[in-house]
Scaffold this motif. Structure first.
Motif, PDB file in Angstrom:
ATOM      1  N   CYS A 127       0.821  -1.213   0.000  1.00 39.48           N
ATOM      2  CA  CYS A 127       0.000   0.000   0.000  1.00 39.48           C
ATOM      3  C   CYS A 127       0.853   1.261   0.000  1.00 39.48           C
ATOM      4  N   PHE A 128       1.891   1.299   0.827  1.00 36.61           N
ATOM      5  CA  PHE A 128       2.762   2.476   0.826  1.00 36.61           C
ATOM      6  C   PHE A 128       3.393   2.680  -0.546  1.00 36.61           C
ATOM      7  N   ALA A 129       3.858   1.602  -1.161  1.00 41.02           N
ATOM      8  CA  ALA A 129       4.453   1.712  -2.493  1.00 41.02           C
ATOM      9  C   ALA A 129       3.429   2.209  -3.512  1.00 41.02           C
ATOM     10  N   LYS A 130       2.247   1.628  -3.480  1.00 35.65           N
ATOM     11  CA  LYS A 130       1.197   1.987  -4.445  1.00 35.65           C
ATOM     12  C   LYS A 130       0.891   3.488  -4.408  1.00 35.65           C
ATOM     13  N   TYR A 131       0.753   4.028  -3.206  1.00 35.17           N
ATOM     14  CA  TYR A 131       0.351   5.431  -3.092  1.00 35.17           C
ATOM     15  C   TYR A 131       1.523   6.398  -3.191  1.00 35.17           C
ATOM     16  N   ALA A 132       2.739   5.936  -2.952  1.00 32.71           N
ATOM     17  CA  ALA A 132       3.916   6.803  -3.102  1.00 32.71           C
ATOM     18  C   ALA A 132       4.433   6.851  -4.533  1.00 32.71           C
ATOM     19  N   LEU A 133       4.180   5.807  -5.307  1.00 27.10           N
ATOM     20  CA  LEU A 133       4.799   5.699  -6.629  1.00 27.10           C
ATOM     21  C   LEU A 133       4.459   6.838  -7.587  1.00 27.10           C
ATOM     22  N   PRO A 134       3.252   7.378  -7.609  1.00 20.96           N
ATOM     23  CA  PRO A 134       3.023   8.515  -8.519  1.00 20.96           C
ATOM     24  C   PRO A 134       3.998   9.664  -8.284  1.00 20.96           C
ATOM     25  N   TYR A 135       4.432   9.856  -7.061  1.00 22.72           N
ATOM     26  CA  TYR A 135       5.369  10.938  -6.737  1.00 22.72           C
ATOM     27  C   TYR A 135       6.810  10.484  -6.934  1.00 22.72           C
ATOM     28  N   LEU A 136       7.109   9.226  -6.628  1.00 24.51           N
ATOM     29  CA  LEU A 136       8.452   8.698  -6.851  1.00 24.51           C
ATOM     30  C   LEU A 136       8.793   8.673  -8.337  1.00 24.51           C
ATOM     31  N   ARG A 137       7.817   8.440  -9.180  1.00 27.92           N
ATOM     32  CA  ARG A 137       8.064   8.463 -10.628  1.00 27.92           C
ATOM     33  C   ARG A 137       8.450   9.859 -11.097  1.00 27.92           C
ATOM     34  N   GLN A 138       7.894  10.872 -10.471  1.00 31.15           N
ATOM     35  CA  GLN A 138       8.236  12.257 -10.850  1.00 31.15           C
ATOM     36  C   GLN A 138       9.675  12.596 -10.507  1.00 31.15           C
ATOM     37  N   THR A 139      10.168  12.057  -9.396  1.00 32.07           N
ATOM     38  CA  THR A 139      11.533  12.372  -8.947  1.00 32.07           C
ATOM     39  C   THR A 139      12.554  11.320  -9.356  1.00 32.07           C
ATOM     40  N   LYS A 140      12.087  10.231 -10.004  1.00 30.21           N
ATOM     41  CA  LYS A 140      12.946   9.075 -10.287  1.00 30.21           C
ATOM     42  C   LYS A 140      13.618   8.610  -8.988  1.00 30.21           C
ATOM     43  N   GLY A 141      12.755   8.426  -8.006  1.00 29.85           N
ATOM     44  CA  GLY A 141      13.216   8.062  -6.673  1.00 29.85           C
ATOM     45  C   GLY A 141      13.380   6.565  -6.492  1.00 29.85           C
ATOM     46  N   ASN A 142      13.282   6.119  -5.259  1.00 33.81           N
ATOM     47  CA  ASN A 142      13.510   4.705  -4.993  1.00 33.81           C
ATOM     48  C   ASN A 142      12.741   4.229  -3.769  1.00 33.81           C
ATOM     49  N   ILE A 143      12.538   2.921  -3.713  1.00 30.46           N
ATOM     50  CA  ILE A 143      11.883   2.251  -2.586  1.00 30.46           C
ATOM     51  C   ILE A 143      12.866   1.245  -2.001  1.00 30.46           C
ATOM     52  N   ARG A 185      13.980   2.969  -8.759  1.00 29.32           N
ATOM     53  CA  ARG A 185      14.673   1.768  -8.281  1.00 29.32           C
ATOM     54  C   ARG A 185      13.926   1.185  -7.091  1.00 29.32           C
ATOM     55  N   VAL A 186      13.888  -0.144  -7.010  1.00 28.40           N
ATOM     56  CA  VAL A 186      13.228  -0.830  -5.895  1.00 28.40           C
ATOM     57  C   VAL A 186      14.163  -1.936  -5.399  1.00 28.40           C
ATOM     58  N   ASN A 187      14.566  -1.842  -4.148  1.00 35.46           N
ATOM     59  CA  ASN A 187      15.489  -2.806  -3.564  1.00 35.46           C
ATOM     60  C   ASN A 187      15.009  -3.233  -2.179  1.00 35.46           C
ATOM     61  N   SER A 188      15.575  -4.309  -1.683  1.00 31.23           N
ATOM     62  CA  SER A 188      15.269  -4.741  -0.320  1.00 31.23           C
ATOM     63  C   SER A 188      16.557  -4.992   0.446  1.00 31.23           C
ATOM     64  N   ILE A 189      16.427  -4.977   1.767  1.00 31.99           N
ATOM     65  CA  ILE A 189      17.525  -5.303   2.666  1.00 31.99           C
ATOM     66  C   ILE A 189      17.058  -6.435   3.563  1.00 31.99           C
ATOM     67  N   SER A 190      17.889  -7.466   3.705  1.00 29.15           N
ATOM     68  CA  SER A 190      17.553  -8.610   4.552  1.00 29.15           C
ATOM     69  C   SER A 190      18.499  -8.668   5.743  1.00 29.15           C
ATOM     70  N   PRO A 191      18.111  -8.038   6.861  1.00 32.52           N
ATOM     71  CA  PRO A 191      18.966  -8.113   8.044  1.00 32.52           C
ATOM     72  C   PRO A 191      18.920  -9.494   8.678  1.00 32.52           C
ATOM     73  N   GLY A 192      20.020  -9.859   9.294  1.00 28.60           N
ATOM     74  CA  GLY A 192      20.051 -11.028  10.156  1.00 28.60           C
ATOM     75  C   GLY A 192      19.814 -10.582  11.592  1.00 28.60           C
ATOM     76  N   ASN A 193      20.679 -10.983  12.506  1.00 24.86           N
ATOM     77  CA  ASN A 193      20.511 -10.621  13.912  1.00 24.86           C
ATOM     78  C   ASN A 193      21.035  -9.208  14.172  1.00 24.86           C
ATOM     79  N   ILE A 194      20.113  -8.259  14.221  1.00 25.91           N
ATOM     80  CA  ILE A 194      20.425  -6.876  14.576  1.00 25.91           C
ATOM     81  C   ILE A 194      19.914  -6.647  15.999  1.00 25.91           C
TER      82      ILE A 194
END
Length: 274
Positions: A127-143, A185-194
């Motif tokens: 949901c956050f991605a869906k509603y943020a993407l119209p604005y992220l596309r304008q700035t060529k931002g990232n998730i 750009r859309v990326n993920s981070i997979s933390p272990g034991n933090i």
């Protein structure tokens, strides 16, 4: 010699979910130190307001706290709308909010338990991605989506949690494909034991808290927990510098997934979660 550090994400507008504690809190602190305008949300108000005051007193960026239950779509929309009203743009969305339920076998989880966790850990990211993407596309931002090492390697007595985090990694890759044509750009981070507040609270409920902490350290080749600051640095790297990275899952684990170990599940042995 100058002691002024370059601000790596100066004047960029950042949304951080789950920003009042743990990795989210460390991200709020780090991005504000790097000159960003950070809108962060959490369901817990007191901690959010306290952090807002703290980081705005230090600068040089700015933070705005908004209370949000990420399980509620209308509250997610409100965070996006308020961000655009205040700052007129969005450059980065960091989906971090989530929870780890108590360790139990599948027999003890209900289907409603699973649905609720998916709503928190996975559907809120959608949901956050869906509603943020119209604005992220304008700035060529990232998730940047916060997944977990257990998405790759599994975890005992955590079938629902591992599934929710695996969904994040898969969603990240699929969304990266779709959004490439928009320059997002859309990326993920997979933390272990933090080591976080959640880890500290969790071990209070086990039979041997000290032993559980030592076992947690021993899971990493480095023999220690990661810090929330180290996790935040990974988020900042993906947001600010990783311009040729999309669809990746950055494993932040201290080498926890490497090497052989005693993994025999057929022998009777004590559980750290007993």
């Amino acid at each position: 010699m100058s002691t002024v550090c370059a601000q790596r994400y100066q004047d960029k507008v950042m949304i951080i979910t789950g920003g009042s504690m743990g990795i989210g809190k460390a991200c709020v602190q780090l991005f504000v130190r790097n000159g960003s305008k950070v809108v962060f949300c959490d369901i817990e108000v007191a901690g959010g307001k306290e952090l807002e005051t703290e980081v705005n007193g230090a600068g040089p960026g700015k933070a705005v706290f908004i209370q949000c239950d990420v399980r509620k779509e209308d509250e997610i929309k409100n965070v996006i709308e308020r961000t655009v009203e205040d700052f007129e743009r969005i450059d980065c969305l960091a989906n971090i909010a989530g929870r780890h339920p108590p360790h139990m076998p599948i027999d003890n989880f209900s289907s409603d338990d699973f649905r609720e966790l998916l709503n928190m850990n996975l559907i809120s990211y959608f949901c956050f991605a869906k509603y943020a993407l119209p604005y992220l596309r304008q700035t060529k931002g990232n998730i940047i989506n916060c997944a977990s090492l257990v998405a790759q390697i599994g975890q005992s007595a955590a079938v629902t949690y591992a599934a929710s985090k695996g969904g994040i990694v898969s969603m990240t890759k699929a969304l990266a494909i779709d959004e490439a044509k928009h320059g997002v750009r859309v990326n993920s981070i997979s933390p272990g034991n933090i080591w976080t507040e959640s880890w500290a609270l969790g071990v209070q409920d086990v039979a041997d808290p000290k032993g559980a902490i030592e076992a947690g350290k021993d899971c990493q080749l480095m023999g220690k927990f990661g810090t929330t600051e180290e996790a935040a640095q990974a988020f900042l790297y993906l947001a600010a510098e990783a311009s040729f990275c999309t669809g990746i899952d950055l494993v932040l684990s201290g080498g926890a997934e490497l090497n052989y170990g005693n993994k025999n599940q057929c022998k009777e042995k004590a559980s750290p979660y007993a």
